[in-house]
Design a protein around this motif. Structure first.
Motif, short mmCIF file in Angstrom:
data_model
loop_
_atom_site.label_atom_id
_atom_site.label_comp_id
_atom_site.label_asym_id
_atom_site.label_seq_id
_atom_site.Cartn_x
_atom_site.Cartn_y
_atom_site.Cartn_z
N THR A 9 0.83 -1.20 -0.02
CA THR A 9 -0.17 -0.10 0.20
C THR A 9 0.83 0.82 0.04
OG1 THR A 9 -2.08 1.37 1.39
CG2 THR A 9 -0.04 -0.02 2.39
N GLY A 10 -0.20 2.71 0.26
CA GLY A 10 1.54 3.47 -0.17
C GLY A 10 0.75 4.70 -1.24
N SER A 11 1.48 5.55 -0.78
CA SER A 11 0.94 6.69 -1.59
C SER A 11 0.50 6.65 -3.08
CB SER A 11 1.91 8.24 -1.55
OG SER A 11 3.11 7.71 -1.62
N MET A 12 0.24 7.34 -3.94
CA MET A 12 -0.22 7.79 -5.20
C MET A 12 1.03 7.76 -5.55
SD MET A 12 -3.30 9.75 -7.81
CE MET A 12 -2.43 10.85 -7.22
N GLY A 13 0.80 6.95 -6.73
CA GLY A 13 2.86 6.64 -7.32
C GLY A 13 3.99 6.10 -6.74
N ALA A 14 3.71 5.37 -5.95
CA ALA A 14 4.87 5.16 -4.61
C ALA A 14 5.62 4.33 -5.90
CB ALA A 14 4.58 5.10 -3.48
N GLY A 15 4.52 2.80 -6.61
CA GLY A 15 5.35 2.31 -7.15
C GLY A 15 4.45 1.14 -6.67
N LYS A 16 3.84 0.84 -6.14
CA LYS A 16 3.31 -0.56 -5.99
C LYS A 16 2.68 -1.02 -7.10
CE LYS A 16 -0.40 1.99 -3.56
NZ LYS A 16 0.24 3.40 -4.59
N PHE A 114 -3.98 -3.23 11.84
CA PHE A 114 -3.20 -4.42 10.96
C PHE A 114 -1.88 -4.97 11.40
CE2 PHE A 114 -0.51 -6.11 7.74
CZ PHE A 114 -1.25 -7.59 7.50
N ILE A 115 -1.66 -3.20 11.43
CA ILE A 115 0.55 -3.30 12.26
C ILE A 115 0.36 -3.96 13.83
CG2 ILE A 115 1.84 -2.07 12.29
CD1 ILE A 115 1.19 0.09 10.13
N ASN A 116 -0.13 -3.41 14.39
CA ASN A 116 -0.25 -4.16 15.65
C ASN A 116 -0.43 -5.29 15.49
OD1 ASN A 116 -0.02 -1.16 16.06
ND2 ASN A 116 -1.88 -0.99 17.19
N GLU A 117 -1.28 -6.19 14.60
CA GLU A 117 -1.23 -7.65 14.88
C GLU A 117 -0.20 -8.23 14.30
OE1 GLU A 117 -5.21 -8.06 13.99
OE2 GLU A 117 -5.84 -6.74 15.59
N THR A 118 -0.48 -7.63 12.91
CA THR A 118 0.91 -8.44 12.14
C THR A 118 2.52 -7.58 12.56
OG1 THR A 118 0.14 -7.53 10.07
CG2 THR A 118 -0.67 -9.72 10.70
N THR A 119 2.77 -7.26 10.80
CA THR A 119 4.23 -6.19 10.68
C THR A 119 3.80 -5.37 9.61
OG1 THR A 119 5.77 -6.04 11.22
CG2 THR A 119 5.48 -7.81 9.67
N ALA A 120 5.16 -4.46 8.81
CA ALA A 120 5.07 -4.16 8.00
C ALA A 120 6.50 -3.45 7.84
CB ALA A 120 4.25 -2.82 8.46
N VAL A 121 6.71 -3.95 6.67
CA VAL A 121 7.96 -2.38 6.69
C VAL A 121 7.53 -1.43 5.00
CG1 VAL A 121 9.56 -4.21 6.73
CG2 VAL A 121 8.41 -3.81 4.41
N ILE A 122 8.35 -0.34 5.86
CA ILE A 122 7.97 0.92 5.37
C ILE A 122 9.30 1.38 3.99
CG2 ILE A 122 8.44 3.55 5.22
CD1 ILE A 122 7.49 3.16 8.16
N GLY A 123 8.64 1.08 2.34
CA GLY A 123 9.83 1.70 1.33
C GLY A 123 9.78 2.75 0.84
N ILE A 124 10.46 3.33 0.88
CA ILE A 124 10.57 5.15 0.37
C ILE A 124 11.08 5.13 -1.03
CG2 ILE A 124 11.23 7.31 0.58
CD1 ILE A 124 9.83 6.33 2.84
N THR A 125 10.28 5.12 -1.79
CA THR A 125 10.88 5.78 -3.26
C THR A 125 10.72 6.76 -3.71
OG1 THR A 125 8.57 5.77 -3.62
CG2 THR A 125 9.15 3.57 -3.72
N ARG A 126 11.50 6.82 -4.98
CA ARG A 126 12.20 7.57 -5.96
C ARG A 126 12.75 8.87 -4.63
NH1 ARG A 126 7.85 8.30 -10.23
NH2 ARG A 126 7.77 11.04 -9.53
N PRO A 150 11.10 -1.12 10.47
CA PRO A 150 11.96 -0.92 9.54
C PRO A 150 11.66 0.30 8.84
CG PRO A 150 12.04 -2.92 9.36
CD PRO A 150 10.25 -2.73 10.32
N ILE A 151 12.85 1.18 7.81
CA ILE A 151 12.31 2.03 6.05
C ILE A 151 13.67 1.77 6.36
CG2 ILE A 151 12.10 4.74 6.03
CD1 ILE A 151 11.23 4.87 8.90
N PHE A 152 13.43 1.46 4.64
CA PHE A 152 14.53 1.76 4.13
C PHE A 152 14.38 2.63 2.38
CE2 PHE A 152 13.99 -2.78 5.58
CZ PHE A 152 15.08 -3.34 6.39
N SER A 153 15.01 2.68 1.79
CA SER A 153 15.52 3.38 0.84
C SER A 153 15.20 2.66 -0.46
CB SER A 153 16.91 4.50 0.26
OG SER A 153 16.57 4.74 -1.21
N VAL A 154 14.20 2.51 -1.34
CA VAL A 154 14.40 1.58 -2.25
C VAL A 154 13.53 2.28 -3.94
CG1 VAL A 154 13.27 -0.17 -0.82
CG2 VAL A 154 11.98 0.90 -2.30
N ASP A 155 13.62 1.37 -4.69
CA ASP A 155 13.22 1.38 -6.27
C ASP A 155 12.31 0.83 -6.62
OD1 ASP A 155 13.18 2.04 -8.52
OD2 ASP A 155 15.04 2.82 -9.02
#
Ligand SMILES: Nc1nc2c(ncn2[C@@H]2O[C@H](COP(=O)(O)OP(=O)(O)OP(=O)(O)O)[C@@H](O)[C@H]2O)c(=O)[nH]1
Ligand SMILES: [Mg+2]
Length: 177
Positions: A9-16, A114-126, A150-155
């Motif tokens: 999921t995530g912002s419009m145009g982020a690259g999903k 959902f995040i509290n029950e399972t987990t998530a990672v964050i990818g910062i694109t562009r 966790p937060i990662f820079s990804v393409d």
């Protein structure tokens, strides 16, 4: 774990859509349509209105079912539908958007249960297009709210980059984070 459902999921145009297409081993199911109302900063002509779907088998044989949500708020009813039965969430944020920290806040808030029950990672694109804000700003935002993700820079165009994000998420699931 036999099959794992993950949601991008995530912002419009982020690259999903781009990320799922980059790593899927089957032809992706894609519901992108031409959109006339994309903001001028958005250098793309199509947007997802319902979902993306792809599949990936990891080197250890683990099969992943990958779902992508629409980024536009007006299709947010799909978020709840797609998240059902998922084991993990990948939040992609477009660093070149007008308010990327606000975007992260919105997605973390929306998926908080959902995040509290399972987990998530964050990818910062562009980040190549817009190096600011720096990753530290995102860390600061989460730290101030005692959210540990966790937060990662990804393409999103790079399969290695996206597989790394997924492997981080699966490692967290296995260690019960
Ligand atoms: N330069 C650059 N381009 C990127 C990067 N990641 C993704 N893109 C591009 O950004 C665009 C992302 O578009 P989509 O994949 O449609 O984004 P989306 O998140 O599915 O968007 P919606 O469905 O509208 O919410 C594509 O043109 C990608 O090629 C990156 O790290 N750097
Ligand atoms: Mg999309």
């Amino acid at each position: 774990m036999n099959e794992i459902k993950l949601v991008f999921t995530g912002s419009m145009g982020a690259g999903k859509t781009t990320a799922i297409a980059a790593i899927s081993e089957i032809p992706v199911i894609n519901t992108d349509v031409r959109a006339t109302d994309l903001t001028t900063s958005q250098k793309k002509s199509k947007t997802t209105v319902a979902m993306d779907y792809g599949e990936l088998t990891l080197a250890d044989g683990q099969k992943l079912r990958l779902y992508g949500t629409p980024g536009q708020q007006r299709f947010d009813y799909m978020w709840k539908i797609l998240i059902k039965g998922a084991l993990g969430l990948i939040i992609l944020i477009d660093n070149s958007g007008s308010d990327p920290i606000g975007d992260l806040a919105r997605y973390v808030d929306n998926f908080r249960g959902f995040i509290n029950e399972t987990t998530a990672v964050i990818g910062i694109t562009r980040m190549d297009l817009s190096p600011e804000p720096e990753l530290q700003r995102y860390h600061d935002y989460l730290n101030e709210r005692s959210i540990q993700l966790p937060i990662f820079s990804v393409d999103a165009r790079s399969p290695e980059s996206i597989v790394m994000l997924i492997e981080a998420l699966i490692a967290m699931l296995e260690f019960g984070q």
